[in-house]
Scaffold this motif. Structure first.
Motif, PDB file in Angstrom:
ATOM      1  N   PHE A  63      88.483  15.150  36.158  1.00 18.84           N
ATOM      2  CA  PHE A  63      88.305  14.234  35.029  1.00 18.84           C
ATOM      3  C   PHE A  63      87.035  14.540  34.239  1.00 18.84           C
ATOM      4  O   PHE A  63      86.368  13.632  33.748  1.00 18.84           O
ATOM      5  CB  PHE A  63      88.340  12.769  35.498  1.00 18.84           C
ATOM      6  N   TRP A  64      86.680  15.830  34.128  1.00 21.60           N
ATOM      7  CA  TRP A  64      85.534  16.302  33.334  1.00 21.60           C
ATOM      8  C   TRP A  64      84.200  15.792  33.879  1.00 21.60           C
ATOM      9  O   TRP A  64      83.187  15.854  33.183  1.00 21.60           O
ATOM     10  CB  TRP A  64      85.670  15.895  31.852  1.00 21.60           C
ATOM     11  N   ARG A  65      84.163  15.281  35.103  1.00 16.18           N
ATOM     12  CA  ARG A  65      82.957  14.642  35.642  1.00 16.18           C
ATOM     13  C   ARG A  65      82.128  15.601  36.505  1.00 16.18           C
ATOM     14  O   ARG A  65      82.651  16.440  37.220  1.00 16.18           O
ATOM     15  CB  ARG A  65      83.348  13.410  36.471  1.00 16.18           C
ATOM     16  N   ALA A  66      80.817  15.366  36.481  1.00 18.29           N
ATOM     17  CA  ALA A  66      79.879  16.294  37.109  1.00 18.29           C
ATOM     18  C   ALA A  66      80.012  16.369  38.625  1.00 18.29           C
ATOM     19  O   ALA A  66      79.610  17.363  39.226  1.00 18.29           O
ATOM     20  CB  ALA A  66      78.441  15.915  36.738  1.00 18.29           C
ATOM     21  N   GLN A  67      80.567  15.337  39.255  1.00 24.49           N
ATOM     22  CA  GLN A  67      80.614  15.378  40.723  1.00 24.49           C
ATOM     23  C   GLN A  67      81.658  16.361  41.254  1.00 24.49           C
ATOM     24  O   GLN A  67      81.712  16.620  42.449  1.00 24.49           O
ATOM     25  CB  GLN A  67      80.853  13.989  41.324  1.00 24.49           C
ATOM     26  N   TYR A  68      82.473  16.916  40.380  1.00 23.13           N
ATOM     27  CA  TYR A  68      83.462  17.925  40.780  1.00 23.13           C
ATOM     28  C   TYR A  68      83.037  19.267  40.213  1.00 23.13           C
ATOM     29  O   TYR A  68      82.596  19.353  39.063  1.00 23.13           O
ATOM     30  CB  TYR A  68      84.849  17.549  40.258  1.00 23.13           C
ATOM     31  N   ASP A  69      83.183  20.325  41.019  1.00 24.26           N
ATOM     32  CA  ASP A  69      82.692  21.627  40.555  1.00 24.26           C
ATOM     33  C   ASP A  69      83.675  22.738  40.881  1.00 24.26           C
ATOM     34  O   ASP A  69      84.784  22.509  41.355  1.00 24.26           O
ATOM     35  CB  ASP A  69      81.305  21.915  41.124  1.00 24.26           C
ATOM     36  N   LEU A  70      83.257  23.966  40.598  1.00 28.49           N
ATOM     37  CA  LEU A  70      84.170  25.097  40.699  1.00 28.49           C
ATOM     38  C   LEU A  70      84.539  25.467  42.136  1.00 28.49           C
ATOM     39  O   LEU A  70      85.389  26.345  42.335  1.00 28.49           O
ATOM     40  CB  LEU A  70      83.618  26.325  39.957  1.00 28.49           C
ATOM     41  N   SER A  71      83.954  24.801  43.123  1.00 28.83           N
ATOM     42  CA  SER A  71      84.421  25.032  44.497  1.00 28.83           C
ATOM     43  C   SER A  71      85.908  24.692  44.619  1.00 28.83           C
ATOM     44  O   SER A  71      86.609  25.266  45.463  1.00 28.83           O
ATOM     45  CB  SER A  71      83.603  24.209  45.495  1.00 28.83           C
ATOM     46  N   LEU A  72      86.396  23.790  43.764  1.00 25.61           N
ATOM     47  CA  LEU A  72      87.827  23.466  43.763  1.00 25.61           C
ATOM     48  C   LEU A  72      88.676  24.681  43.406  1.00 25.61           C
ATOM     49  O   LEU A  72      89.825  24.786  43.831  1.00 25.61           O
ATOM     50  CB  LEU A  72      88.103  22.341  42.763  1.00 25.61           C
ATOM     51  N   GLY A  73      88.133  25.584  42.608  1.00 26.97           N
ATOM     52  CA  GLY A  73      88.903  26.741  42.164  1.00 26.97           C
ATOM     53  C   GLY A  73      88.797  27.958  43.062  1.00 26.97           C
ATOM     54  O   GLY A  73      89.563  28.917  42.895  1.00 26.97           O
ATOM     55  N   ARG A  74      87.871  27.954  44.011  1.00 25.73           N
ATOM     56  CA  ARG A  74      87.653  29.157  44.823  1.00 25.73           C
ATOM     57  C   ARG A  74      88.870  29.577  45.638  1.00 25.73           C
ATOM     58  O   ARG A  74      89.194  30.773  45.697  1.00 25.73           O
ATOM     59  CB  ARG A  74      86.435  28.973  45.721  1.00 25.73           C
ATOM     60  N   PRO A  75      89.588  28.644  46.289  1.00 20.73           N
ATOM     61  CA  PRO A  75      90.779  29.088  47.032  1.00 20.73           C
ATOM     62  C   PRO A  75      91.835  29.716  46.117  1.00 20.73           C
ATOM     63  O   PRO A  75      92.521  30.669  46.510  1.00 20.73           O
ATOM     64  CB  PRO A  75      91.293  27.800  47.686  1.00 20.73           C
ATOM     65  N   LEU A  76      91.956  29.200  44.902  1.00 17.11           N
ATOM     66  CA  LEU A  76      92.920  29.765  43.963  1.00 17.11           C
ATOM     67  C   LEU A  76      92.468  31.143  43.504  1.00 17.11           C
ATOM     68  O   LEU A  76      93.288  32.067  43.395  1.00 17.11           O
ATOM     69  CB  LEU A  76      93.090  28.841  42.754  1.00 17.11           C
ATOM     70  N   ALA A  77      91.176  31.289  43.226  1.00 12.95           N
ATOM     71  CA  ALA A  77      90.662  32.593  42.802  1.00 12.95           C
ATOM     72  C   ALA A  77      90.898  33.657  43.872  1.00 12.95           C
ATOM     73  O   ALA A  77      91.302  34.791  43.581  1.00 12.95           O
ATOM     74  CB  ALA A  77      89.177  32.487  42.470  1.00 12.95           C
ATOM     75  N   ALA A  78      90.671  33.286  45.125  1.00 15.35           N
ATOM     76  CA  ALA A  78      90.898  34.233  46.223  1.00 15.35           C
ATOM     77  C   ALA A  78      92.372  34.619  46.310  1.00 15.35           C
ATOM     78  O   ALA A  78      92.722  35.795  46.485  1.00 15.35           O
ATOM     79  CB  ALA A  78      90.425  33.629  47.539  1.00 15.35           C
ATOM     80  N   SER A  79      93.250  33.641  46.183  1.00 14.96           N
ATOM     81  CA  SER A  79      94.690  33.907  46.229  1.00 14.96           C
ATOM     82  C   SER A  79      95.122  34.792  45.065  1.00 14.96           C
ATOM     83  O   SER A  79      95.914  35.729  45.236  1.00 14.96           O
ATOM     84  CB  SER A  79      95.462  32.591  46.212  1.00 14.96           C
ATOM     85  N   LEU A  80      94.600  34.516  43.887  1.00 19.95           N
ATOM     86  CA  LEU A  80      94.956  35.316  42.715  1.00 19.95           C
ATOM     87  C   LEU A  80      94.535  36.768  42.879  1.00 19.95           C
ATOM     88  O   LEU A  80      95.284  37.690  42.522  1.00 19.95           O
ATOM     89  CB  LEU A  80      94.315  34.718  41.463  1.00 19.95           C
ATOM     90  N   ALA A  81      93.325  36.995  43.417  1.00 21.09           N
ATOM     91  CA  ALA A  81      92.871  38.372  43.639  1.00 21.09           C
ATOM     92  C   ALA A  81      93.780  39.087  44.636  1.00 21.09           C
ATOM     93  O   ALA A  81      94.089  40.277  44.472  1.00 21.09           O
ATOM     94  CB  ALA A  81      91.425  38.373  44.111  1.00 21.09           C
ATOM     95  N   GLU A  82      94.227  38.354  45.637  1.00 18.10           N
ATOM     96  CA  GLU A  82      95.158  38.960  46.603  1.00 18.10           C
ATOM     97  C   GLU A  82      96.492  39.307  45.949  1.00 18.10           C
ATOM     98  O   GLU A  82      97.188  40.232  46.387  1.00 18.10           O
ATOM     99  CB  GLU A  82      95.380  38.002  47.776  1.00 18.10           C
ATOM    100  N   GLU A  83      96.847  38.571  44.896  1.00 18.36           N
ATOM    101  CA  GLU A  83      98.092  38.816  44.170  1.00 18.36           C
ATOM    102  C   GLU A  83      97.924  39.874  43.077  1.00 18.36           C
ATOM    103  O   GLU A  83      98.862  40.134  42.314  1.00 18.36           O
ATOM    104  CB  GLU A  83      98.594  37.514  43.536  1.00 18.36           C
ATOM    105  N   GLY A  84      96.720  40.437  42.973  1.00 18.16           N
ATOM    106  CA  GLY A  84      96.512  41.525  42.027  1.00 18.16           C
ATOM    107  C   GLY A  84      95.879  41.129  40.710  1.00 18.16           C
ATOM    108  O   GLY A  84      95.781  41.949  39.789  1.00 18.16           O
ATOM    109  N   TRP A  85      95.425  39.890  40.608  1.00 19.65           N
ATOM    110  CA  TRP A  85      94.786  39.438  39.383  1.00 19.65           C
ATOM    111  C   TRP A  85      93.269  39.510  39.505  1.00 19.65           C
ATOM    112  O   TRP A  85      92.715  39.369  40.592  1.00 19.65           O
ATOM    113  CB  TRP A  85      95.166  37.985  39.094  1.00 19.65           C
TER     114      TRP A  85
END
Length: 240
Positions: A37-59
């Protein structure tokens, strides 16, 4: 999968991204934009598992942080950061920018779809790196219909009523000239699937390439790399 590299795109502590390259040839770049919800208490740690999965998929994954409500963000600082963070890709060695897909969850879905059309909006007309497609995961895409969500999160983000900021609302920007794919849990009680339904209906009525793929589960199933919802999202990405 290669090592994760932190790269700043501005001087604020929140103006950085984490780059993860695949071990082989890259399919393209996916810009991961986290929600909260655009709020400061949430950060990019939420995206790290997706980033790792994407790299494994060749992205090549570009997990983007940005200023949020409570640490200097809001409108227009947050979209400024998202645009600048995407443009920073032009300065990273060895990237093929012919395929740049934004992938965002919840409020990040709003920012992902917004970024795909940002070059038609002032003051972002000189943005350097075009987005070639957007994937919204349970995105907040109809701001006018989202006033009650997240205890007033939309108005807190905008700092004023939605109708005073027309350039912020993805539904008001249709049709985009790039594909938009929405993935949304049928049982999402945080951002109801009607958000994606309304956007896709408006976009397709306007002649855009936009689809909705409903999946089983709640608001967070779409960002669980072990879920069928994520596997579905990976398949949609492959065709963009």
């Amino acid at each position: 999968m290669g090592d994760m590299e932190r790269i700043a795109y501005g001087s604020d502590p929140s103006q950085f991204a984490e780059l993860t390259r695949p071990s082989g040839a890259s399919r393209g770049v996916v810009v991961v934009i986290h929600g909260g919800f655009w709020r400061a208490q949430y950060d990019l740690s939420l995206g790290r598992p997706l980033a790792a999965s994407l790299a494994e998929e060749g992205w090549t994954a570009w997990n983007l942080e940005y200023r949020r409500v409570g640490n200097g963000g809001g409108w227009p600082q947050t979209p400024d950061d998202v645009s600048a963070g995407i443009d920073k890709l032009a300065e990273v060695d060895g990237l093929n920018l012919s395929r740049v897909v934004t992938l965002g969850h919840s409020a990040g879905g709003h920012l992902a779809v917004w970024a795909a059309g940002r070059q038609r909006l002032q003051p972002w007309t000189d943005a350097k790196v075009p987005v070639t497609a957007a994937v919204s995961q349970a995105g907040v895409l109809d701001l006018a219909g989202a006033a009650s969500l997240g205890a007033g999160a939309v108005e807190a983000f905008l700092g004023r009523p939605v109708d005073q900021v027309p350039d912020a609302d993805p539904t008001g920007q249709v049709p985009l000239d790039v594909p938009v794919r929405c993935v949304h849990g049928r049982d999402d009680s945080t951002v109801p699937i009607s958000q994606s339904e309304a956007y896709v209906a408006a976009a397709t009525d306007a002649g855009a390439d936009a689809t909705l793929t409903p999946v089983d589960g709640d608001h967070f199933v779409v960002i669980d790399p072990r879920s069928e919802a994520w596997a579905t999202t990976v398949r949609l990405l492959a065709d963009l």
